[in-house]
Design a protein around this motif. Structure first.
Motif, PDB file in Angstrom:
ATOM      1  N   ALA A   1       0.817  -1.204   0.000  1.00 38.81           N
ATOM      2  CA  ALA A   1       0.000   0.000   0.000  1.00 38.81           C
ATOM      3  C   ALA A   1       0.855   1.259   0.000  1.00 38.81           C
ATOM      4  O   ALA A   1       0.410   2.328  -0.410  1.00 38.81           O
TER       5      ALA A   1
ATOM      6  N   ALA B   1       1.265   3.281  -3.242  1.00 37.21           N
ATOM      7  CA  ALA B   1       0.025   3.908  -3.679  1.00 37.21           C
ATOM      8  C   ALA B   1      -0.116   5.278  -3.029  1.00 37.21           C
ATOM      9  O   ALA B   1      -0.415   6.274  -3.694  1.00 37.21           O
TER      10      ALA B   1
ATOM     11  N   ILE C   1      -8.851   6.439  -3.510  1.00 37.61           N
ATOM     12  CA  ILE C   1      -7.638   5.697  -3.140  1.00 37.61           C
ATOM     13  C   ILE C   1      -7.456   5.689  -1.631  1.00 37.61           C
ATOM     14  O   ILE C   1      -7.169   4.650  -1.018  1.00 37.61           O
TER      15      ILE C   1
ATOM     16  N   ILE D   1      -7.087   2.645   0.851  1.00 35.42           N
ATOM     17  CA  ILE D   1      -5.936   2.466   1.746  1.00 35.42           C
ATOM     18  C   ILE D   1      -6.438   2.282   3.176  1.00 35.42           C
ATOM     19  O   ILE D   1      -5.920   1.458   3.935  1.00 35.42           O
TER      20      ILE D   1
ATOM     21  N   ILE E   1      -5.024  -0.425  -6.430  1.00 33.34           N
ATOM     22  CA  ILE E   1      -4.995   0.906  -5.831  1.00 33.34           C
ATOM     23  C   ILE E   1      -3.810   1.688  -6.384  1.00 33.34           C
ATOM     24  O   ILE E   1      -3.935   2.854  -6.785  1.00 33.34           O
ATOM     25  N   SER E   2      -2.659   1.018  -6.419  1.00 36.44           N
ATOM     26  CA  SER E   2      -1.476   1.693  -6.953  1.00 36.44           C
ATOM     27  C   SER E   2      -1.680   2.091  -8.402  1.00 36.44           C
ATOM     28  O   SER E   2      -1.278   3.171  -8.828  1.00 36.44           O
TER      29      SER E   2
ATOM     30  N   ALA F   1      -3.651   5.098  -8.535  1.00 38.74           N
ATOM     31  CA  ALA F   1      -2.804   6.228  -8.158  1.00 38.74           C
ATOM     32  C   ALA F   1      -1.951   6.671  -9.339  1.00 38.74           C
ATOM     33  O   ALA F   1      -1.753   7.865  -9.584  1.00 38.74           O
TER      34      ALA F   1
END
Lengths: 471, 299, 209, 660
Positions: B131, B134, B175, B179, B283-284, B287
């Protein structure tokens, strides 16, 4: 004076051979060393003078005669340790060979004449044979036979070369064959003659200098000879080969084929180093490994000559420092052999435990021979490589350093197990662990290491003069 | 002082919202809005039971975890006001301090020498590690768009309202929400309600904590809801609105966060464990998308 | 006259490369010695008497008589088989020899020095190559010995090329010849024979890596 | 001064004469004497921020210019400190093997230790080619001798030869660089490089030097010696090697950067990319390791990567005329050099204590050591936190600097660099996360839980002699975390004097204020934690505190072997990274007919793909080829003569075609 000296050498040899007494031969050899010291000092005092038609006491001979004395002294000491168990006959033959060898080497170093030089070089073959054959085994016989035979072939070829040289001359009286007059005489000579002459002489003398193509016998000779004799063969003897080739090389520098001769030198040098590298990864025997190391160093010296200019300085320095380092290592190997009874790689180990002083000498010697600073041998390599760079010879540089890296790998991967690894098969003869015997090695190695840090003016002046380069 | 109050409000309300949403959607009566606070109070009154195997690390860890999460709360800005602590590149500090709490959580779990807690620790470490980029990518993108270098200046530059920024901010909020789910180990990453320890992450790590220690870890986890939802609020709410409006909007976002998590937990199953990598990497990837958006707005 | 002698010399050389019996070697060596004697007597007319005597002693006493005798003795003592071992089949050897002969001629021509008799040069180079070839293509130590002797003869012939002006060079060459030949033949060959029974080169090829 | 150094060099040979403790004391005295005369001027240079180099020339070596500039001075201080700590630690560690290691080896060890120290000091001040190379190789050789201390095992000998050869290859690049520069400009050493870099094509020299130094530093793909040599060496040697010796590579890179005067961008980008790759690859490999020292060795590669990110960013900053980026990048890089020298040596020292106490370095066999060795465990934990870049410790400060630099670079408005920086940021963040992953594993599995395997002897706390240096290092680690501004100011001096930038030392942003604040917050964190602990203690006082077995989720027959191990901890990660790093499993399959399977073993080893492709495969190829080429020494005499004939003919033919 020189004549008297050679006569003394001959007489000493004769006496030793005639009486065949152990102690007597030792005493005579000792006395001869005193004579040798005297003649060395005399040569140093009279340097620069033309003392006779055949001999020239220039800087080159001063350098090498001085080393010769030192090496002879140490070799004498170690030989006597070795000979304490031998019988009278072999002991006196050994000493006779020793005296004759030192005498003829002095002759090689100081001779000012192509033919005289050749004669003395030939004389070394015979005297070395006595040393190589010392152990009287079948392998010793084999090595001696090969050494004598191939040396003789080489020397015959070299003579053809000399004849080629003389073909270009109008007359070949002794004065005409001197190195100093040859230089001017050959300036207008037919290049093809000169090339052939150079090739023949190079091939012939390569047996003595232990470079390609006739290096093979030197390896065997180093292997079977007693360690002190190997030390001597690998240093004083190859120096004689070097000096002979170098003197001719200097003559050739003035001729139209100068560039060609330099290229040939580079070629032999590179091939020699390559062969050394190849066999370094293969040998199974410590003594042969260090013999190949001689091949490598002489190859480098040849490359140095081939590069020319400062490369010549590098070559002389290389040969000089190599003499100290290699003899030290061979002296130590001799001790190791007496303790461990074997030269086989992988059969033994734990030398650090068994003979600490010797192990450190061995380790230092190995480091010095691989030319890793603080080895003095780094200085000539630095000069050589700088000069290569200045000449733009980058491919040659890359090739040589790659080969040298392989050499380092080969040496270290074989020496370290000997020093550190415990091997259950190791046999130890504790009687021969004599730390005081390592003093000579430490002395020699100290010189080589000191030469890395300290660059004494007088020495460098001598070498530059010998190389024919004005400072 | 507002920012920290917002975080505390988040910590108080969001868990309640989650619980209520869940029970309503399941048609249960369910616990009250503040049940989690009662639970914590109960824990704080208790003594301590610890494992024979564990040592000093497990004793110290809850305090470190709580202290670092508390400290990270000080960084949260709101409505153009900096947090208690604010300086250039404070978000780096923020991220690292959360990393510290995770670090201690993991070694606390390993201290008990339990194979289950080992599993939890391993997963927590892995997800936290995944995480991290990200968050940095997101902050980098926001910093790139706004040209600023701290939380407060990034979030307060929304007054030059433009669509590009706003879209980026929305994605950023999304995002941050994800997270938060990872950090607090909620569905779909982890299911805190399950009783199968093998599949748990965060909850399995606290198996051997009790009493005050457990309470501290719980408080820290509540605070994290507040922290991330405040960050979401900061990124979404334009800074040129009136202060009361902003406050109202912020509370709205807090409530929304809680409800969203609750709904998610009611209607979605937890991922298979090895799907979690994919989830977190997504998620990354988003991002990264924000970053590209940022680069486009730059042109 | 010299030309015929030299051609005869080169004939012996060719015969060297193809012969298969040890005894022939000894005979050929003797013949070469005699030919050299003849050539030197004819060629070295202006040389001082002492030197001439020395050269004659060398060629007649040593090359023509002593060396073949020693070779014969070795053959007898060692009870050699008649046929020797080659490292290379015989026809290759003769092809090689012809090639080398050509090479010698080309070298001699391209040296292009009118002062020098090209024939001398050709034949002495050829002799040198033949000597080397004998060593290279044979496995027996005895053949190596003979090869070396041929090489020596080549050197001698070559030194005759230089002629009258340089007695020193010739004399040194002769000294070398005697010295080494005696050493190798007398001292070593017999010692090796005793040590290895059959003078097989294989017994003496253990030093390798 | 000179005479003192010479005397020390001379006296160092007496190490071979003395026995027992006298040997150690002599080492220490010589070390201290040198230190006084080297470190005092160094500190003066750093503190005074002396811009003008302090010059003197020695007569012994024939007048080599020795320049003590702030950068060299900084490294001298670091060298001194790390080596001192190692020296304090050494006797305690070496005591365990007194019986099995020969006395000479021990003399050689201390001797090499001293010479390593001298060599590194010289490298910091020498500027000319040959003396520099000599010092460089003395460093290599002495460290080589240190590595081979336990040379009884073949693996150790192989590792040290591997080390030596790769160092030699690096050395050859440096040699090529020096001779190239001298040949082209006529000016020796780094001054010549300065001249040459201004000429067209001068970049070649830069890259030669860079590769030479990168081998020492351990950037990928030049890192392959590192994970082999470190586990082989005695632990304190690994500590100083990793702590300071590989930093001499960084020093060299900084030195050549200080010689540049333009064209910063391309080198900057290449170094940055290489560094990000190094840091990621290093840490990704580290997680797989279960040999504690090998794990730490891989982390050295990671940290060198982090340092490189700082340096690369700084270079790009110089190229883009962005003082902020330049300053932050270089400051971060250089501070990380210092930081890594601290926490890595601390990690190695405490790992060494564990090894000395338990006799194994395999994490999978350890566990529960913390109860037996609380101090060591605490120190290891401290260093683990520092290396993971967590506040309030020093590792965080340098990573913060680098992060800030990269973020500030985003303002450059050039898409290429923005993407580069963003990716570097992500890479650095990922590295940090992975490092935390790895060190929770390393610490947790080694020190916590129960002992997994059978240990040779029950571990005991390390003696005071071994703990003392670790405490000193730990103190400084915390100190840098809490009062970073002093250190950053010194480093600022170094940067301004070395890289000739237009950075004002007291730019508002980098002034003490920011770092004072950061230090304060770090302090606050500590206070907060302590306060919470006190509260907890107060609340707990008087309440019942019970202990029981670990909760086994209903399973009651748990035993230590069922705990999570290093391998299982990393198994999820291993699945994730399997496309990049392959693992090899060694086990015996259970056959269908095997009704009562007996004891089985299972082993996993990660393999370094880069090493296999860059070192092993070419090495095998070369040695194989060489073996095939070895056809000359046949033992047959007719062959030997043949070579002569062939050589003759070959040369004649070559000359005929004018090839010679």
């Amino acid at each position: 004076m020189m004549i008297a000296y050679f006569a003394t050498g001959a007489i000493c040899t004769g006496l030793v051979l005639f009486f065949r007494r152990k102690t007597l031969s030792m005493v005579i050899a000792g006395l001869f060393l005193a004579v040798q010291l005297f003649i060395t000092l005399w040569i140093i005092m009279n340097r620069g003078h033309q003392v006779s038609l055949f001999f020239e006491l220039d800087e080159l001979s001063v350098i090498f005669v001085s080393i010769l004395f030192l090496l002879a002294l140490f070799m004498f000491y170690h030989s006597n340790r070795l000979l304490s168990q031998c019988n009278s006959a072999s002991c006196s033959i050994y000493h006779a060979g020793f005296i004759a060898l030192v005498t003829s080497l002095t002759g090689v170093y100081t001779s000012a004449n192509l033919t005289v030089n050749w004669v003395f070089l030939e004389a070394t073959t015979l005297s070395v044979a006595a040393l190589i054959y010392h152990n009287r085994t079948i392998r010793a016989l084999e090595a001696t036979w090969k050494y004598v035979f191939i040396s003789s072939v080489g020397i015959a070829l070299a003579y053809i070369g000399i004849l080629f040289v003389s073909l270009t001359l109008k007359s070949a009286l002794s004065a005409d064959m001197s190195f100093s007059s040859l230089g001017t005489a050959l300036q207008q000579a037919n290049p093809l003659y000169l090339k052939l002459a150079f090739l023949f002489v190079l091939i012939g003398y390569s047996a003595k200098m232990e470079i390609f193509p006739l290096y093979t016998i030197g390896i065997d000779a180093n292997y079977v000879a007693p360690a002190p004799a190997s030390a001597f063969i690998s240093t004083a003897m190859v120096n004689a080969g070097f000096i002979s080739i170098f003197r001719l090389y200097k003559v050739y520098a003035l001729t139209p084929v100068a560039a060609w001769s330099r290229h040939v030198m580079v070629l032999t040098g590179v091939v020699s180093v390559a062969i050394a590298a190849i066999y370094m990864l293969r040998v199974k025997n410590y003594k042969r490994m260090f013999a190949y190391s001689t091949l490598e160093h002489m190859g480098l010296a040849a490359i140095g000559l081939g590069i020319g200019g400062a490369g010549i300085v590098a070559a002389i320095l290389q040969v000089l420092i190599h003499s100290f380092a290699k003899s030290a290592v061979f002296f130590q190997l001799g001790q190791a052999h007496r303790i461990l009874k074997t030269y086989r790689i992988g059969k033994t180990g734990g030398y650090m435990h068994i003979h600490p002083a010797g192990a450190i000498a061995m380790l230092t010697g190995t480091v010095v021979l691989t030319a890793i600073p603080p080895s003095g041998l780094f200085v000539p390599e630095w000069i050589l490589f700088s000069h290569m760079a200045a000449a733009g010879k980058w491919v040659l540089f890359a090739l040589v350093v790659a080969l040298l890296t392989l050499v380092i790998y080969g040496i270290f991967s074989r020496i370290l197990p000997l020093l550190y690894m415990e091997n259950e098969r190791t046999y130890v003869d504790g009687r021969y662990v004599i730390p005081s015997e390592t003093i000579t090695q430490y002395f020699l190695l100290a010189i080589t290491i000191a030469l890395c840090f300290i660059h004494p003016d007088f020495l460098y002046r001598l070498i530059y003069r010998a190389a024919g380069i004005s400072l | 002082m507002y920012p920290i109050l917002l975080v505390i409000a988040g910590a108080i309300f969001i868990p309640g919202f989650i619980a209520r949403t869940r029970s309503i959607s399941a048609g249960r009566k369910g616990p009250g809005m503040f049940q989690h606070l009662y639970n914590v109070r109960l824990l704080l009154r208790k003594g301590n039971v610890f494992s024979n195997t564990s040592g000093a690390v497990q004793q110290v860890a809850p305090s470190v975890v709580l202290a670092s999460v508390l400290l990270s709360a000080f960084f949260i800005p709101f409505a153009g006001k900096p947090g208690l602590l604010s300086f250039s590149y404070d978000f780096v500090f923020f991220a690292c301090i959360l990393g510290l709490s995770r670090f201690w959580m993991i070694i606390a779990a390993l201290d008990a020498g339990s194979s289950f807690e080992g599993m939890g620790a391993s997963r927590e470490a892995l997800y936290g590690m995944l995480a991290e980029p990200a968050f940095f990518l997101l902050v980098g993108a926001l910093a790139l768009i706004t040209g600023h270098d701290s939380f407060v200046s990034i979030f307060s530059s929304g007054d030059t309202f433009n669509l590009g920024y706003y879209f980026a901010a929305l994605l950023g909020a999304y995002i941050l929400f994800n997270i938060m789910l990872v950090e607090n180990s909620r569905i779909p990453v982890d299911d805190p309600r399950t009783h199968l320890e093998l599949t748990m992450i965060h909850e399995v790590m606290v198996l051997d904590l009790s009493g005050i220690d457990l309470a501290m870890v719980q408080i820290a986890s509540f605070l994290k809801y507040g922290i991330f939802s405040s960050l979401m609020a900061g990124s979404i709410i334009p800074a040129n609105w009136q202060l009361p409006v902003q406050i109202a909007a912020a509370f709205g976002i807090l409530a929304f966060t809680g409800i969203a998590v609750g709904i998610l937990e009611s209607f979605k199953a937890r991922n298979r464990l090895n799907k979690n990598f994919q989830y977190i990497l997504t998620i990354s990837a988003i991002a990264l998308l924000v970053l590209i958006l940022a680069l486009l707005t730059l042109q | 006259m010299t030309t015929i002698l030299i051609l005869a010399f080169s004939l012996t050389l060719i015969y060297f490369t193809i012969t298969e019996r040890f005894r022939t070697y000894a005979i050929l060596t003797g013949m070469q010695g005699f030919l050299l004697f003849a050539i030197s007597v004819i060629e070295l007319e202006k040389i001082s008497t002492a030197n001439l005597l020395f050269i004659i002693a060398e060629t007649v006493l040593f090359k023509t008589i002593l060396v073949p005798f020693l070779l014969m003795r070795i053959i007898r003592e060692m009870k050699f088989p008649r046929v020797h071992k080659r490292a290379l089949p015989g026809y290759y050897a003769i092809i090689l020899a012809s090639a080398l002969l050509l090479l010698s001629y080309i070298t001699a021509v391209s040296l292009g020095n009118t002062e020098v008799d090209r024939l001398y040069l050709t034949v002495s180079l050829f002799a040198m190559f033949t000597g080397l070839l004998l060593i290279i293509t044979h496995k027996k130590i005895f053949s190596h010995l003979v090869g070396f002797l041929v090489l020596e003869n080549a050197v001698f012939l070559f030194s005759l090329t230089i002629g009258n002006e340089m007695p020193m060079l010739i004399n040194t060459a002769i000294l070398l010849d005697i010295f080494i030949s005696v050493l190798i033949l007398g001292a070593f060959a017999t010692r090796i024979g005793r040590a290895t029974e059959s003078m097989e080169s294989e017994d003496l090829s253990q030093l390798k890596d | 001064m000179e005479t003192i150094f010479v005397a020390v060099l001379f006296l160092s040979f007496f190490l071979f004469v003395f026995h027992g403790r006298a040997k150690y004391y002599l080492t220490f005295v010589l070390f201290a004497v040198t230190a006084i005369f080297a470190v005092t001027p160094a500190i003066q240079v750093i503190v005074s921020g002396l811009q003008v180099p302090y010059t003197y020339s020695g007569s012994l070596t024939g007048g080599i210019n020795i320049v003590l500039d702030p950068m060299g001075a900084l490294f001298i201080c670091m060298i001194f400190f790390t080596m001192l700590m190692g020296l304090l630690y050494a006797p305690g560690y070496l005591k365990n093997d007194h019986a099995s290691v020969p006395l000479t080896t021990r003399s050689l060890h201390y001797f090499s230790y001293l010479w390593l120290y001298f060599a590194m000091l010289s490298i910091s001040v020498v500027r000319e080619g040959m003396p520099f190379l000599i010092a460089w190789e003395i460093m290599t050789l002495s460290s080589f001798v240190l590595v081979i201390y336990y040379g009884k095992e073949r693996t150790i000998i192989q590792a040290s030869i591997n080390y030596l050869i790769q160092m030699h290859i690096g050395f050859l690049f440096l040699l090529a660089g020096f001779i190239l520069v001298e040949a082209k400009t006529g000016v020796p050493g780094f001054d010549g490089l300065k001249v040459y870099l201004q000429e067209p094509g001068g970049q070649v020299a830069f890259w030669l030097f860079f590769v030479g130094f990168a081998v020492k530093a351990g950037f990928i793909p030049f890192h392959t010696w590192l994970p082999e040599a470190h586990p082989a060496a005695p632990t304190h040697v690994s500590g100083i090697m990793s702590g300071i010796m590989i930093k001499m590579g960084i020093f060299g890179i900084l030195r050549i950067i200080s010689c540049m005067s333009g064209d910063y961008l391309v080198p900057g980008v290449i170094i940055l990319v290489l560094a990000v790759m190094s840091s990621l690859y290093g840490v990704m490999q580290a997680i797989f390791q279960h040999d504690l020292k090998r794990l730490l060795a891989w982390h050295s590669i990671e940290n060198i990567g982090i340092i490189g990110i700082g340096i690369g960013a700084g270079l790009i900053g110089l190229g883009m005329h962005s003082p902020a980026l330049a300053f932050l990048g270089f400051a971060g890089g250089i501070l990380h050099v210092l930081n890594h020298s601290l926490f890595k040596s601390l990690l190695f020292f405490s790992a060494g204590s564990v090894y000395a106490a338990t006799g194994t370095r395999d994490i999978n066999l350890l566990g529960g050591i913390m109860k037996k060795m609380p101090m060591t465990a605490g120190l290891f934990l401290l260093a683990s936190m520092a290396i993971s870049g967590l506040p309030p410790l020093n590792g965080f400060i340098s990573e913060f600097l680098i992060f800030s630099g990269l973020f500030s670079g985003l303002a450059s408005h050039q898409v290429f660099y923005i993407i580069l920086f963003i990716l570097s940021i992500a890479g650095l963040a990922l590295t940090g996360g992975l490092a935390a992953f790895c060190f929770t594993k390393a610490f947790g599995i080694t020190f916590l839980g129960n002992t997994r395997g059978k240990l040779l002897h029950t571990p005991e706390e390390a003696p005071v002699g071994m703990l003392l240096p670790q405490f000193i290092i730990g103190l400084i680690i915390v100190l840098i975390g809490i009062v970073p501004m002093f250190f950053i100011r010194w480093i600022g001096t170094v940067i301004v004097t070395s890289f000739n930038t237009s950075i004002p030392v007291d730019m508002p942003m980098f002034s003490g204020r920011l770092f004072g604040l950061i230090g304060m917050i770090s302090g606050l964190l500590i206070i907060l934690t302590v306060a919470l602990l006190l509260v907890r203690k107060l609340l707990l006082s008087g309440r019942s505190i019970k202990s029981g077995p670990t909760w086994g989720c209903g399973y009651t027959a748990g035993n230590p072997a069922m705990q999570y191990t290093s391998t299982s901890f990393a198994s999820d990660y291993a699945k994730l990274s399997s496309p990049l790093i392959s693992q090899k499993q060694h086990y015996q399959r259970i056959e269908e007919k095997d009704i009562f399977p007996d004891n089985r073993t299972y082993e996993v080893h990660s393999s370094d793909g880069i090493k296999e492709k860059v070192i092993d495969a070419p090495g095998r190829f070369i040695t194989g080829m060489m073996r095939r080429l070895a056809v000359l020494q046949t033992g047959k005499m007719h062959h030997y003569v043949l070579y002569a004939l062939l050589f003759l003919i070959a040369v004649l033919i070559l000359s005929l075609f004018n090839l010679l």
